[in-house]
Design a protein around this motif. Sequence first.
Motif, PDB file in Angstrom:
ATOM      1  N   ASP A  48       0.722  -1.189   0.036  1.00  0.00           N
ATOM      2  CA  ASP A  48       0.042   0.053  -0.123  1.00  0.00           C
ATOM      3  C   ASP A  48       0.757   1.000  -0.044  1.00  0.00           C
ATOM      4  O   ASP A  48       1.864   1.316   0.670  1.00  0.00           O
ATOM      5  CB  ASP A  48      -0.929   0.204   1.453  1.00  0.00           C
ATOM      6  CG  ASP A  48      -1.983  -0.798   1.190  1.00  0.00           C
ATOM      7  OD1 ASP A  48      -2.248  -1.672   0.251  1.00  0.00           O
ATOM      8  OD2 ASP A  48      -2.679  -1.062   2.296  1.00  0.00           O
ATOM      9  N   ASN A  49       0.538   2.411  -0.698  1.00  0.00           N
ATOM     10  CA  ASN A  49       1.227   3.591  -0.922  1.00  0.00           C
ATOM     11  C   ASN A  49       0.105   4.657  -0.656  1.00  0.00           C
ATOM     12  O   ASN A  49      -0.801   4.665  -1.080  1.00  0.00           O
ATOM     13  CB  ASN A  49       1.905   3.691  -2.065  1.00  0.00           C
ATOM     14  CG  ASN A  49       2.945   2.584  -2.515  1.00  0.00           C
ATOM     15  OD1 ASN A  49       3.551   2.214  -1.638  1.00  0.00           O
ATOM     16  ND2 ASN A  49       2.851   1.986  -3.482  1.00  0.00           N
ATOM     17  N   GLN A  50       0.733   5.628  -0.147  1.00  0.00           N
ATOM     18  CA  GLN A  50      -0.275   6.948   0.160  1.00  0.00           C
ATOM     19  C   GLN A  50       0.878   8.344  -0.150  1.00  0.00           C
ATOM     20  O   GLN A  50       2.029   8.296   0.071  1.00  0.00           O
ATOM     21  CB  GLN A  50      -0.484   6.849   1.488  1.00  0.00           C
ATOM     22  CG  GLN A  50      -1.507   8.117   1.783  1.00  0.00           C
ATOM     23  CD  GLN A  50      -2.229   7.989   3.009  1.00  0.00           C
ATOM     24  OE1 GLN A  50      -2.474   6.824   3.636  1.00  0.00           O
ATOM     25  NE2 GLN A  50      -2.605   9.063   3.646  1.00  0.00           N
ATOM     26  N   SER A  52       0.673  12.741  -0.503  1.00  0.00           N
ATOM     27  CA  SER A  52      -0.054  14.072  -0.572  1.00  0.00           C
ATOM     28  C   SER A  52       0.348  15.182  -1.379  1.00  0.00           C
ATOM     29  O   SER A  52       1.676  15.061  -1.552  1.00  0.00           O
ATOM     30  CB  SER A  52       0.149  14.555   1.243  1.00  0.00           C
ATOM     31  OG  SER A  52      -0.221  15.911   1.103  1.00  0.00           O
ATOM     32  N   LEU A  77      -8.188   9.760  -0.518  1.00  0.00           N
ATOM     33  CA  LEU A  77      -8.844  10.013   0.869  1.00  0.00           C
ATOM     34  C   LEU A  77      -9.301  11.267   1.259  1.00  0.00           C
ATOM     35  O   LEU A  77     -10.180  11.505   2.103  1.00  0.00           O
ATOM     36  CB  LEU A  77      -7.617   9.544   1.588  1.00  0.00           C
ATOM     37  CG  LEU A  77      -7.310   8.215   1.501  1.00  0.00           C
ATOM     38  CD1 LEU A  77      -5.987   7.803   2.563  1.00  0.00           C
ATOM     39  CD2 LEU A  77      -8.238   7.003   1.822  1.00  0.00           C
ATOM     40  N   GLU A 129      -5.069  13.622  -0.745  1.00  0.00           N
ATOM     41  CA  GLU A 129      -4.413  12.663  -0.145  1.00  0.00           C
ATOM     42  C   GLU A 129      -4.579  11.409  -1.104  1.00  0.00           C
ATOM     43  O   GLU A 129      -5.826  11.086  -1.376  1.00  0.00           O
ATOM     44  CB  GLU A 129      -4.872  12.220   1.218  1.00  0.00           C
ATOM     45  CG  GLU A 129      -4.468  13.271   2.212  1.00  0.00           C
ATOM     46  CD  GLU A 129      -3.189  12.809   3.149  1.00  0.00           C
ATOM     47  OE1 GLU A 129      -2.718  11.835   3.089  1.00  0.00           O
ATOM     48  OE2 GLU A 129      -2.760  13.969   3.672  1.00  0.00           O
ATOM     49  N   PHE A 131      -4.101   7.216  -2.121  1.00  0.00           N
ATOM     50  CA  PHE A 131      -3.950   5.989  -1.704  1.00  0.00           C
ATOM     51  C   PHE A 131      -4.163   4.796  -2.826  1.00  0.00           C
ATOM     52  O   PHE A 131      -4.918   5.014  -3.492  1.00  0.00           O
ATOM     53  CB  PHE A 131      -4.961   5.655  -0.556  1.00  0.00           C
ATOM     54  CG  PHE A 131      -4.639   4.455   0.156  1.00  0.00           C
ATOM     55  CD1 PHE A 131      -3.758   4.159   1.211  1.00  0.00           C
ATOM     56  CD2 PHE A 131      -5.292   3.163  -0.412  1.00  0.00           C
ATOM     57  CE1 PHE A 131      -3.723   2.909   1.863  1.00  0.00           C
ATOM     58  CE2 PHE A 131      -5.222   2.011   0.256  1.00  0.00           C
ATOM     59  CZ  PHE A 131      -4.415   1.844   1.304  1.00  0.00           C
TER      60      PHE A 131
END
Length: 185
Positions: A48-50, A52, A77, A129, A131
């Motif tokens: 998983d990557n996120q 901003s 998000l 954000e 995801f």
Amino acid sequence: MEIIKTKLKDCYIIEPKVFGDERGYFFESFHKEKFKVETGLDIDFVQDNQSSSKYGVLRGLHLQFGEYAQAKLVRVLSGRVLDIAVDLREESETYGQYEAVELSADNKRQFFVPRGFAHGFVVLSESAEFFYKCDNYYAPSYEGGIFYNDKDLNIDWGIPQSEMIISEKDQKLPSLSDFKNTKLS
């Protein structure tokens, strides 16, 4: 969840069923068996990557190839983005075509981008954000991409080019025709 086919084979928009009341909301963001039944694809996400980003940031168009090719399930998000997937599977009837989907915290849509596609997004809100789940691990020596403003793709990114913020690395990506003429190993 409702799984919506796009014009690109194996590329799907996922509309969750959101249950809300005075406390807030709940939704199932992914269900492997339901996804498999609806699409015929058996996906195992391993990373998983996120990120901003602020308004105008354009990230893409990226992909990994060879044994490290990745499928991604992406969502927002907070904020709003225009998300793009470009079919780079040479055997595909839709090679060189793209799909654009607006993803936001409000619409809670997700976008499934299969292996063999370049992927990117631009932030349409003050910030966002972002995801995503990947079915393979990040491998820098197997990454590539397509120039975001390629004339053959003619992508409408939804904001003026003068307002885009693009990394130096992304500005140096090859055109679609140069990419096609490059042997990926």
